[in-house]
Structure formats: C-alpha cells, structure tokens
Design a protein around this motif. Structure first.
Motif, PDB file in Angstrom:
ATOM      1  N   ALA A 144      19.762  21.312 -16.783  1.00 33.73           N
ATOM      2  CA  ALA A 144      19.128  21.313 -18.098  1.00 33.73           C
ATOM      3  C   ALA A 144      18.817  22.744 -18.517  1.00 33.73           C
ATOM      4  O   ALA A 144      18.438  23.580 -17.685  1.00 33.73           O
ATOM      5  N   THR A 145      18.998  23.030 -19.792  1.00 34.80           N
ATOM      6  CA  THR A 145      18.639  24.335 -20.354  1.00 34.80           C
ATOM      7  C   THR A 145      17.824  24.118 -21.624  1.00 34.80           C
ATOM      8  O   THR A 145      17.847  23.035 -22.221  1.00 34.80           O
ATOM      9  N   VAL A 146      17.118  25.173 -22.041  1.00 36.20           N
ATOM     10  CA  VAL A 146      16.323  25.115 -23.260  1.00 36.20           C
ATOM     11  C   VAL A 146      16.608  26.370 -24.081  1.00 36.20           C
ATOM     12  O   VAL A 146      16.511  27.490 -23.570  1.00 36.20           O
ATOM     13  N   VAL A 147      16.970  26.178 -25.354  1.00 40.84           N
ATOM     14  CA  VAL A 147      17.193  27.287 -26.280  1.00 40.84           C
ATOM     15  C   VAL A 147      16.500  26.953 -27.598  1.00 40.84           C
ATOM     16  O   VAL A 147      15.995  25.848 -27.787  1.00 40.84           O
ATOM     17  N   MET A 148      16.489  27.915 -28.513  1.00 42.52           N
ATOM     18  CA  MET A 148      15.996  27.673 -29.864  1.00 42.52           C
ATOM     19  C   MET A 148      17.203  27.447 -30.773  1.00 42.52           C
ATOM     20  O   MET A 148      18.169  28.209 -30.734  1.00 42.52           O
ATOM     21  N   SER A 149      17.160  26.413 -31.594  1.00 47.08           N
ATOM     22  CA  SER A 149      18.277  26.098 -32.474  1.00 47.08           C
ATOM     23  C   SER A 149      18.204  26.925 -33.748  1.00 47.08           C
ATOM     24  O   SER A 149      17.173  27.523 -34.075  1.00 47.08           O
ATOM     25  N   SER A 150      19.312  26.943 -34.514  1.00 44.12           N
ATOM     26  CA  SER A 150      19.352  27.720 -35.750  1.00 44.12           C
ATOM     27  C   SER A 150      18.424  27.157 -36.814  1.00 44.12           C
ATOM     28  O   SER A 150      18.030  27.873 -37.743  1.00 44.12           O
ATOM     29  N   ASP A 151      18.062  25.857 -36.684  1.00 39.74           N
ATOM     30  CA  ASP A 151      17.107  25.269 -37.640  1.00 39.74           C
ATOM     31  C   ASP A 151      15.696  25.243 -37.073  1.00 39.74           C
ATOM     32  O   ASP A 151      14.877  24.407 -37.437  1.00 39.74           O
ATOM     33  N   PHE A 152      15.433  26.180 -36.140  1.00 37.53           N
ATOM     34  CA  PHE A 152      14.086  26.470 -35.648  1.00 37.53           C
ATOM     35  C   PHE A 152      13.475  25.317 -34.838  1.00 37.53           C
ATOM     36  O   PHE A 152      12.267  25.113 -34.851  1.00 37.53           O
ATOM     37  N   LYS A 153      14.295  24.610 -34.094  1.00 33.32           N
ATOM     38  CA  LYS A 153      13.820  23.589 -33.170  1.00 33.32           C
ATOM     39  C   LYS A 153      13.962  24.098 -31.737  1.00 33.32           C
ATOM     40  O   LYS A 153      14.713  25.032 -31.456  1.00 33.32           O
ATOM     41  N   ILE A 154      13.223  23.469 -30.831  1.00 30.35           N
ATOM     42  CA  ILE A 154      13.392  23.723 -29.402  1.00 30.35           C
ATOM     43  C   ILE A 154      14.413  22.701 -28.915  1.00 30.35           C
ATOM     44  O   ILE A 154      14.176  21.499 -28.977  1.00 30.35           O
ATOM     45  N   ARG A 155      15.563  23.174 -28.447  1.00 32.76           N
ATOM     46  CA  ARG A 155      16.650  22.260 -28.084  1.00 32.76           C
ATOM     47  C   ARG A 155      16.811  22.193 -26.568  1.00 32.76           C
ATOM     48  O   ARG A 155      17.051  23.206 -25.906  1.00 32.76           O
ATOM     49  N   VAL A 156      16.671  20.986 -26.031  1.00 32.59           N
ATOM     50  CA  VAL A 156      16.861  20.731 -24.604  1.00 32.59           C
ATOM     51  C   VAL A 156      18.230  20.100 -24.416  1.00 32.59           C
ATOM     52  O   VAL A 156      18.547  19.079 -25.045  1.00 32.59           O
ATOM     53  N   ARG A 157      19.035  20.702 -23.559  1.00 33.69           N
ATOM     54  CA  ARG A 157      20.359  20.169 -23.255  1.00 33.69           C
ATOM     55  C   ARG A 157      20.425  19.767 -21.784  1.00 33.69           C
ATOM     56  O   ARG A 157      19.887  20.478 -20.924  1.00 33.69           O
ATOM     57  N   VAL A 158      21.104  18.671 -21.501  1.00 31.70           N
ATOM     58  CA  VAL A 158      21.315  18.230 -20.121  1.00 31.70           C
ATOM     59  C   VAL A 158      22.812  18.033 -19.910  1.00 31.70           C
ATOM     60  O   VAL A 158      23.473  17.325 -20.684  1.00 31.70           O
ATOM     61  N   LEU A 159      23.341  18.666 -18.871  1.00 30.06           N
ATOM     62  CA  LEU A 159      24.762  18.592 -18.549  1.00 30.06           C
ATOM     63  C   LEU A 159      24.995  17.648 -17.383  1.00 30.06           C
ATOM     64  O   LEU A 159      24.347  17.758 -16.334  1.00 30.06           O
ATOM     65  N   GLU A 160      25.917  16.710 -17.570  1.00 32.62           N
ATOM     66  CA  GLU A 160      26.347  15.799 -16.502  1.00 32.62           C
ATOM     67  C   GLU A 160      27.511  16.474 -15.784  1.00 32.62           C
ATOM     68  O   GLU A 160      28.593  16.640 -16.361  1.00 32.62           O
ATOM     69  N   PRO A 161      27.336  16.908 -14.534  1.00 31.40           N
ATOM     70  CA  PRO A 161      28.292  17.818 -13.892  1.00 31.40           C
ATOM     71  C   PRO A 161      29.692  17.257 -13.683  1.00 31.40           C
ATOM     72  O   PRO A 161      30.658  18.012 -13.681  1.00 31.40           O
ATOM     73  N   ASN A 162      29.834  15.962 -13.502  1.00 32.31           N
ATOM     74  CA  ASN A 162      31.150  15.404 -13.186  1.00 32.31           C
ATOM     75  C   ASN A 162      31.825  14.743 -14.386  1.00 32.31           C
ATOM     76  O   ASN A 162      32.721  13.914 -14.227  1.00 32.31           O
ATOM     77  N   VAL A 163      31.373  15.114 -15.585  1.00 28.82           N
ATOM     78  CA  VAL A 163      32.034  14.671 -16.807  1.00 28.82           C
ATOM     79  C   VAL A 163      32.726  15.882 -17.420  1.00 28.82           C
ATOM     80  O   VAL A 163      32.146  16.956 -17.513  1.00 28.82           O
ATOM     81  N   LYS A 164      33.972  15.710 -17.855  1.00 30.80           N
ATOM     82  CA  LYS A 164      34.725  16.830 -18.406  1.00 30.80           C
ATOM     83  C   LYS A 164      34.287  17.119 -19.847  1.00 30.80           C
ATOM     84  O   LYS A 164      33.885  16.221 -20.575  1.00 30.80           O
ATOM     85  N   PRO A 165      34.389  18.406 -20.250  1.00 33.67           N
ATOM     86  CA  PRO A 165      34.075  18.749 -21.637  1.00 33.67           C
ATOM     87  C   PRO A 165      35.115  18.109 -22.565  1.00 33.67           C
ATOM     88  O   PRO A 165      36.205  17.770 -22.114  1.00 33.67           O
ATOM     89  N   PRO A 166      34.788  17.904 -23.846  1.00 29.30           N
ATOM     90  CA  PRO A 166      33.592  18.426 -24.517  1.00 29.30           C
ATOM     91  C   PRO A 166      32.408  17.482 -24.504  1.00 29.30           C
ATOM     92  O   PRO A 166      31.358  17.826 -25.030  1.00 29.30           O
ATOM     93  N   ARG A 167      32.535  16.270 -23.966  1.00 30.76           N
ATOM     94  CA  ARG A 167      31.448  15.302 -24.036  1.00 30.76           C
ATOM     95  C   ARG A 167      30.754  15.166 -22.683  1.00 30.76           C
ATOM     96  O   ARG A 167      30.788  14.112 -22.046  1.00 30.76           O
ATOM     97  N   ARG A 168      30.119  16.244 -22.254  1.00 32.01           N
ATOM     98  CA  ARG A 168      29.402  16.211 -20.981  1.00 32.01           C
ATOM     99  C   ARG A 168      27.950  16.653 -21.126  1.00 32.01           C
ATOM    100  O   ARG A 168      27.239  16.809 -20.130  1.00 32.01           O
ATOM    101  N   VAL A 169      27.501  16.893 -22.363  1.00 31.50           N
ATOM    102  CA  VAL A 169      26.143  17.379 -22.607  1.00 31.50           C
ATOM    103  C   VAL A 169      25.446  16.483 -23.622  1.00 31.50           C
ATOM    104  O   VAL A 169      26.013  16.129 -24.652  1.00 31.50           O
ATOM    105  N   SER A 170      24.196  16.110 -23.310  1.00 29.75           N
ATOM    106  CA  SER A 170      23.340  15.390 -24.250  1.00 29.75           C
ATOM    107  C   SER A 170      22.158  16.285 -24.586  1.00 29.75           C
ATOM    108  O   SER A 170      21.632  16.986 -23.716  1.00 29.75           O
TER     109      SER A 170
END
Length: 310
Positions: A144-170
């Motif tokens: 999981a990582t945390v960044v600030m979004s361009s629309d000024f939100k705190i965005r939490v992302r979680v990566l599922e390691p054994n799923v291939k991109p581009p649909r591996r992050v919620s």
C-alpha cells in the motif's frame, strides 16, 4: 488531561507518524477558474537528496522513469507501485505537469536482479509511505502507498502482487481535514500500519492533522477480496472515519479501541465547550462498531454523559 494532550496520545501509535505528506493550494472563490491559480499558490512536500540506498517510494503504478526532466522525455524503465528510489537531485523550478504542480526529481532505482537505473520522476509520484501487509488475509503480502491526488485528496493505493497490470491496484480517496479553517484546498497526511492482530485485519491508518486550530481526522482503510481468493484484485475501502476539532474554547477528541476477537471497535468521543455562563461543559459518548466486509458499522451508541466545571 487537556484535549490537545489526548490527541497527542491518540496519534502517537507509531514513529512512522513523524513523516508527513502535504499538498495544498489557496481556495478558489465560487465559480473561479482553477486555471488562474499561479504556481506560487501551491504548497507541497519537497524531498531532499539522500545518501541512503533508498528513502522514498513510487506511490503510483506504472510510473515512467524518464531520461530527462520532461513529460515527453524518453522512458528509461517503468516502475511499479512501491518501488524504492533514492533522490539524487531536485529540479530547481516548480512546474505544472498535467494537473499537478511540483518539482522533477532525479532518482536511482535498483531492480530485483540488481540492475541500477537513473532517471527523472515528477514529485507527485513520490511518497515516504509504503506499507506491506497481508491486508486481505490470503497469506500473501500486499503493498500500500499513500500520495496526494491532483484534486487535493489523500489517495491510498493497494497493489495485489500476483495480478498483472494494468488492473492490479485498487484505490480510495480521503478528504483532508482543515480545508475550510485554513482557506486551502488539500491538506496533510500521516500514515501508519495497524496490524491484523490489533484490529482483526490489517489497516492503513491515515491521520490528517493541520498545524493550526481546525478540524482533524483519522481514517482507516481496508482491503478485502471476496472469499479471500489469491491472485484476485480486491477493493480498498474506507473502513472507518472519525473526526475531532481543536478550535478554542471548543475541543473535540476521540480514542479508538479495537476488539479483534469480537471483530469490532469502540470510539470514545469527548467534547469540551463553554456554555452561555462561561462554564466548561464536557460530554463523553461511547460508540461501538462491528466489522463486516472490511467496513466498521455502528451498532450501539451510549447516551452522552455531561460534566460541568466552573
């Protein structure tokens, strides 16, 4: 014990909370065009070059490491969410790339095979917050990582390691506290990991606490996969949001206590304000929550108890 001290104790659960990420811009008047904001109206975390092996992380998935500081520069390699990088240099100018205002950073990245790469990343992709844990209890470690979004939100992302991109992050967004009080869009975030043995499931804890009289908040983010299946992308969710206020003479604080065996938690809220005669009135309310599908829902609230001091 003062409300300020109560807040300090409530938030002092981990040394990770000493780190902070912020991104703000002066609030716009109703109907005002955001494109009229000048670069100097933005305030954001700036990172310094480091001699460490890696002290920051890529907070987005599939970030392009570029040969030079430009959005159209050639791509050296593509970095996954959570990749550790070392800052070598910060660009002198603040620039606008897309909807973000930030600096370009020259960084160094070493992949799992020991190959080293140098290139440039825009500052919005970098974060000091990378958490690893078995969030969905499937026996595998998610990132999981945390960044600030361009629309000024705190965005939490979680990566599922054994799923291939581009649909591996919620991902899920959190509204920062203090915006109305400070006349800004955006805010700050401090982040820590709540262990599964503490809460019944691993959680990302995000505290938004402005350094001024204002509201503040703590938000817990969960990540669940239906049936706990491996190799399947789950969903990041807002598990619980609690808010307080520090605006003398009014104060509101809270304390969260987890009951992992009962799959629940209790929030004790304490409010302090002055009545018309100038006396301090303190009220306390206890609310119980039950965990279901990654979300804590209220099941019982006790009646508020009041105490008046001269």
């Amino acid at each position: 014990m003062t409300p300020a001290l109560l807040l300090s104790l409530a938030l002092s659960q981990s040394p990770e909370l000493e780190l902070e990420l912020h991104y703000t811009a002066t609030s716009l008047e109703e109907g005002e065009d955001a494109s009229k904001r000048t670069l100097d109206t933005y305030d954001f975390t700036q990172f310094e070059p480091s001699a460490k092996k890696a002290d920051l992380y890529v907070g987005v998935d599939e970030a392009n490491l570029r040969q030079s500081p430009g959005a159209d520069a050639a791509v050296v390699t593509t970095l996954p969410l959570g990749a550790p990088v070392r800052v070598l240099e910060r660009g002198k100018e603040r620039l606008k790339v897309g909807e973000y205002v930030n600096h370009w950073y020259q960084v160094e990245y070493t992949d799992g095979k020991g190959a080293a790469f140098k290139g440039w990343l825009f500052g919005n992709t970098l974060t000091p917050f990378r958490l690893e844990g078995d969030f969905d209890n499937d026996g595998e470690q998610e990132v999981a990582t945390v960044v600030m979004s361009s629309d000024f939100k705190i965005r939490v992302r979680v990566l599922e390691p054994n799923v291939k991109p581009p649909r591996r992050v919620s991902s899920v967004d959190i509204t920062p506290a203090g915006q109305g009080y400070m006349s800004v869009d955006g805010g700050s975030a401090k982040v820590t990991l709540v262990a599964g043995k503490t809460a019944g499931l691993a959680l990302v804890q995000v505290d938004s606490v402005p350094e001024a009289c204002s509201d503040y908040s703590t938000t817990y983010v969960s990540y669940t996969v239906p049936g706990g299946k491996k190799g399947v992308l789950g969903k990041a969710k807002l598990a619980l949001e609690v808010a307080g206020l520090a605006d003398p003479p009014n104060h509101s604080s809270y304390k969260v206590s987890f009951q992992p065996k009962q799959q629940g938690l209790t929030v004790v809220r304490t409010n302090v304000e002055e009545d018309e005669s100038g006396k301090e009135v303190k009220t306390t309310e206890r609310t119980k929550y039950k965990l279901a599908d990654g979300v804590f829902s209220e099941v019982k609230a006790s009646g508020a108890t009041a105490e008046t001091k001269p």
